[in-house]
Motif scaffolding. Structure first.
Motif, PDB file in Angstrom:
ATOM      1  N   MET A 114      -2.268  -0.312  26.130  1.00 10.46           N
ATOM      2  CA  MET A 114      -3.265   0.424  25.366  1.00 10.46           C
ATOM      3  C   MET A 114      -3.689  -0.389  24.137  1.00 10.46           C
ATOM      4  N   ARG A 115      -4.972  -0.408  23.868  1.00  5.42           N
ATOM      5  CA  ARG A 115      -5.472  -1.085  22.671  1.00  5.42           C
ATOM      6  C   ARG A 115      -5.661  -0.046  21.559  1.00  5.42           C
ATOM      7  N   ILE A 116      -4.999  -0.273  20.433  1.00  8.69           N
ATOM      8  CA  ILE A 116      -4.959   0.716  19.362  1.00  8.69           C
ATOM      9  C   ILE A 116      -5.445   0.097  18.058  1.00  8.69           C
ATOM     10  N   VAL A 117      -6.406   0.754  17.409  1.00  9.68           N
ATOM     11  CA  VAL A 117      -6.827   0.373  16.066  1.00  9.68           C
ATOM     12  C   VAL A 117      -6.186   1.351  15.091  1.00  9.68           C
ATOM     13  N   VAL A 118      -5.406   0.827  14.159  1.00 10.43           N
ATOM     14  CA  VAL A 118      -4.751   1.644  13.140  1.00 10.43           C
ATOM     15  C   VAL A 118      -5.346   1.292  11.787  1.00 10.43           C
ATOM     16  N   LYS A 119      -5.831   2.302  11.080  1.00  8.54           N
ATOM     17  CA  LYS A 119      -6.378   2.097   9.739  1.00  8.54           C
ATOM     18  C   LYS A 119      -5.534   2.854   8.730  1.00  8.54           C
ATOM     19  N   VAL A 120      -5.157   2.180   7.642  1.00  7.77           N
ATOM     20  CA  VAL A 120      -4.384   2.844   6.597  1.00  7.77           C
ATOM     21  C   VAL A 120      -5.197   2.848   5.304  1.00  7.77           C
ATOM     22  N   GLY A 121      -5.197   4.001   4.629  1.00 11.17           N
ATOM     23  CA  GLY A 121      -5.928   4.149   3.377  1.00 11.17           C
ATOM     24  C   GLY A 121      -5.125   3.668   2.186  1.00 11.17           C
ATOM     25  N   THR A 122      -5.821   3.439   1.097  1.00  9.09           N
ATOM     26  CA  THR A 122      -5.209   2.889  -0.108  1.00  9.09           C
ATOM     27  C   THR A 122      -4.005   3.676  -0.569  1.00  9.09           C
ATOM     28  N   HIS A 123      -4.152   4.987  -0.676  1.00  7.27           N
ATOM     29  CA  HIS A 123      -3.094   5.789  -1.292  1.00  7.27           C
ATOM     30  C   HIS A 123      -1.858   5.937  -0.404  1.00  7.27           C
ATOM     31  N   ALA A 124      -1.981   5.609   0.876  1.00  2.00           N
ATOM     32  CA  ALA A 124      -0.824   5.680   1.766  1.00  2.00           C
ATOM     33  C   ALA A 124       0.102   4.485   1.605  1.00  2.00           C
ATOM     34  N   ILE A 125      -0.391   3.402   0.975  1.00  2.00           N
ATOM     35  CA  ILE A 125       0.425   2.193   0.849  1.00  2.00           C
ATOM     36  C   ILE A 125       0.500   1.676  -0.588  1.00  2.00           C
ATOM     37  N   ALA A 126      -0.025   2.444  -1.524  1.00  2.00           N
ATOM     38  CA  ALA A 126       0.022   2.037  -2.932  1.00  2.00           C
ATOM     39  C   ALA A 126       0.514   3.193  -3.790  1.00  2.00           C
ATOM     40  N   ARG A 127       1.200   2.837  -4.865  1.00  2.00           N
ATOM     41  CA  ARG A 127       1.613   3.866  -5.809  1.00  2.00           C
ATOM     42  C   ARG A 127       0.422   4.275  -6.658  1.00  2.00           C
ATOM     43  N   LYS A 128       0.591   5.295  -7.472  1.00  2.00           N
ATOM     44  CA  LYS A 128      -0.507   5.788  -8.295  1.00  2.00           C
ATOM     45  C   LYS A 128      -1.059   4.708  -9.220  1.00  2.00           C
ATOM     46  N   SER A 129      -0.205   3.805  -9.638  1.00  2.00           N
ATOM     47  CA  SER A 129      -0.634   2.712 -10.507  1.00  2.00           C
ATOM     48  C   SER A 129      -1.522   1.714  -9.778  1.00  2.00           C
ATOM     49  N   GLY A 130      -1.473   1.743  -8.437  1.00  2.00           N
ATOM     50  CA  GLY A 130      -2.202   0.766  -7.635  1.00  2.00           C
ATOM     51  C   GLY A 130      -1.316  -0.340  -7.112  1.00  2.00           C
ATOM     52  N   HIS A 131      -0.115  -0.478  -7.660  1.00  2.00           N
ATOM     53  CA  HIS A 131       0.812  -1.510  -7.202  1.00  2.00           C
ATOM     54  C   HIS A 131       1.273  -1.181  -5.790  1.00  2.00           C
ATOM     55  N   PRO A 132       1.406  -2.178  -4.930  1.00  2.00           N
ATOM     56  CA  PRO A 132       1.863  -1.917  -3.561  1.00  2.00           C
ATOM     57  C   PRO A 132       3.170  -1.135  -3.523  1.00  2.00           C
ATOM     58  N   ASP A 133       3.220  -0.129  -2.653  1.00  2.00           N
ATOM     59  CA  ASP A 133       4.434   0.646  -2.436  1.00  2.00           C
ATOM     60  C   ASP A 133       5.219  -0.063  -1.329  1.00  2.00           C
ATOM     61  N   HIS A 134       6.231  -0.824  -1.709  1.00  2.00           N
ATOM     62  CA  HIS A 134       6.934  -1.678  -0.749  1.00  2.00           C
ATOM     63  C   HIS A 134       7.688  -0.876   0.309  1.00  2.00           C
ATOM     64  N   VAL A 135       8.179   0.292  -0.064  1.00  2.00           N
ATOM     65  CA  VAL A 135       8.874   1.139   0.920  1.00  2.00           C
ATOM     66  C   VAL A 135       7.888   1.614   1.981  1.00  2.00           C
ATOM     67  N   ALA A 136       6.717   2.080   1.542  1.00  2.00           N
ATOM     68  CA  ALA A 136       5.697   2.555   2.479  1.00  2.00           C
ATOM     69  C   ALA A 136       5.193   1.418   3.368  1.00  2.00           C
ATOM     70  N   LEU A 137       4.993   0.245   2.777  1.00  2.00           N
ATOM     71  CA  LEU A 137       4.529  -0.906   3.548  1.00  2.00           C
ATOM     72  C   LEU A 137       5.547  -1.315   4.605  1.00  2.00           C
ATOM     73  N   LYS A 138       6.805  -1.338   4.223  1.00  2.00           N
ATOM     74  CA  LYS A 138       7.873  -1.728   5.160  1.00  2.00           C
ATOM     75  C   LYS A 138       7.951  -0.742   6.333  1.00  2.00           C
ATOM     76  N   ARG A 139       7.851   0.547   6.023  1.00  2.00           N
ATOM     77  CA  ARG A 139       7.892   1.580   7.071  1.00  2.00           C
ATOM     78  C   ARG A 139       6.699   1.449   8.009  1.00  2.00           C
ATOM     79  N   LEU A 140       5.524   1.218   7.451  1.00  2.00           N
ATOM     80  CA  LEU A 140       4.315   1.102   8.263  1.00  2.00           C
ATOM     81  C   LEU A 140       4.358  -0.122   9.165  1.00  2.00           C
ATOM     82  N   VAL A 141       4.742  -1.263   8.609  1.00  2.00           N
ATOM     83  CA  VAL A 141       4.794  -2.494   9.402  1.00  2.00           C
ATOM     84  C   VAL A 141       5.833  -2.368  10.514  1.00  2.00           C
TER      85      VAL A 141
END
Length: 252
Positions: A1-28
């Motif tokens: 199956m060919r799958i396109v996954v799109k993630v929005g800013t707030h799902a992978i960044a903290r409120k400050s805008g800095h990358p949320d490393h826990v969220a990024l690790k889980r997503l990857v």
């Protein structure tokens, strides 16, 4: 199956805008699991401008186009380096693809985009796609990819994806009482019954832009989900479990 996954800013960044490393690790980890199980994965990720806002010490996303471009240039480095490191932990290589509206305005350019993505996928490389905010001036023209929601639809249609997954910070499309709607067979009829929600200060999307992308994807025959990107939902979605909101594609 060919799958396109799109993630929005707030799902992978903290409120400050800095990358949320826990969220990024889980997503990857989820994206890697999909690929290693035999699926073809194309990844569309927002967040570059937000990361640049944090890196440059700004209090909020700027309004001036040149300042936004500057934030994108600085922030994109942070995000792509983080993705490269995290995917490498699973033995997966990535390739960066930055696009603007101009890349879809002619058949020749759009087909070049398609060929490039197809070549990456066939070489077992995960394309990581984002709007090229560094050179784009689309907002001045009244155009926007809506935090990459519309871009993800354009990519899904271009590469003939079987499934489009839009990851956000809520569990799916919510009704007027805040309850998740599991299945929407006609996106247009349900619009007046749902809670659209507000976009965040770090992004330019929101549920409205997602629903626009959903309607277009469904009309193109692409099965589509909206789901919570801060949870481990990708494998359950592909397995057909009751997670997120499912919009079945209608064959034209």
């Amino acid at each position: 199956m060919r799958i396109v996954v799109k993630v929005g800013t707030h799902a992978i960044a903290r409120k400050s805008g800095h990358p949320d490393h826990v969220a990024l690790k889980r997503l990857v980890a989820q994206l890697s699991a999909l690929k290693l199980s035999g699926h073809e994965v194309v990844f569309v990720s927002s967040g570059a401008v937000a990361a640049g806002v944090e890196a440059l010490g700004l209090k909020a996303r700027p309004k001036d186009t040149n300042d936004i471009q500057m934030c994108a240039a600085v922030g994109q480095v942070q995000f792509i380096c983080e993705y490269e490191k995290l995917f490498a932990e699973h033995g997966i290589k990535i390739g960066q693809v930055l696009l603007t509206h101009d890349d879809f305005e002619s058949r020749r350019r759009s087909q070049n985009v398609r060929k490039s993505i197809e070549h990456l996928v066939k070489a077992e490389i995960v394309p990581v796609i984002n709007e090229n905010d560094v050179v784009a001036d689309d907002e001045l023209k009244g155009l926007t990819f809506g935090d990459n929601d519309w871009l993800s639809f354009l990519i899904a249609r271009l590469v003939k994806a079987d499934l489009l997954i839009l990851l956000t910070t809520v569990d799916g499309l919510l009704d007027s009482n805040g309850k998740r709607i599991a299945l929407v067979e006609n996106p247009r009829k349900v619009m007046r019954l749902v809670r659209a929600g507000e976009k965040g200060s770090l992004s330019k999307g929101g549920m409205d832009s997602k629903l626009k992308a959903v309607r277009a994807a469904v009309d193109s025959g692409i099965d589509t989900y909206i789901a919570n990107g801060r949870k481990s939902v990708l494998l359950p979605l592909v397995e057909g479990r009751n997670v997120g909101t499912f919009f079945p594609g209608s064959a034209l």
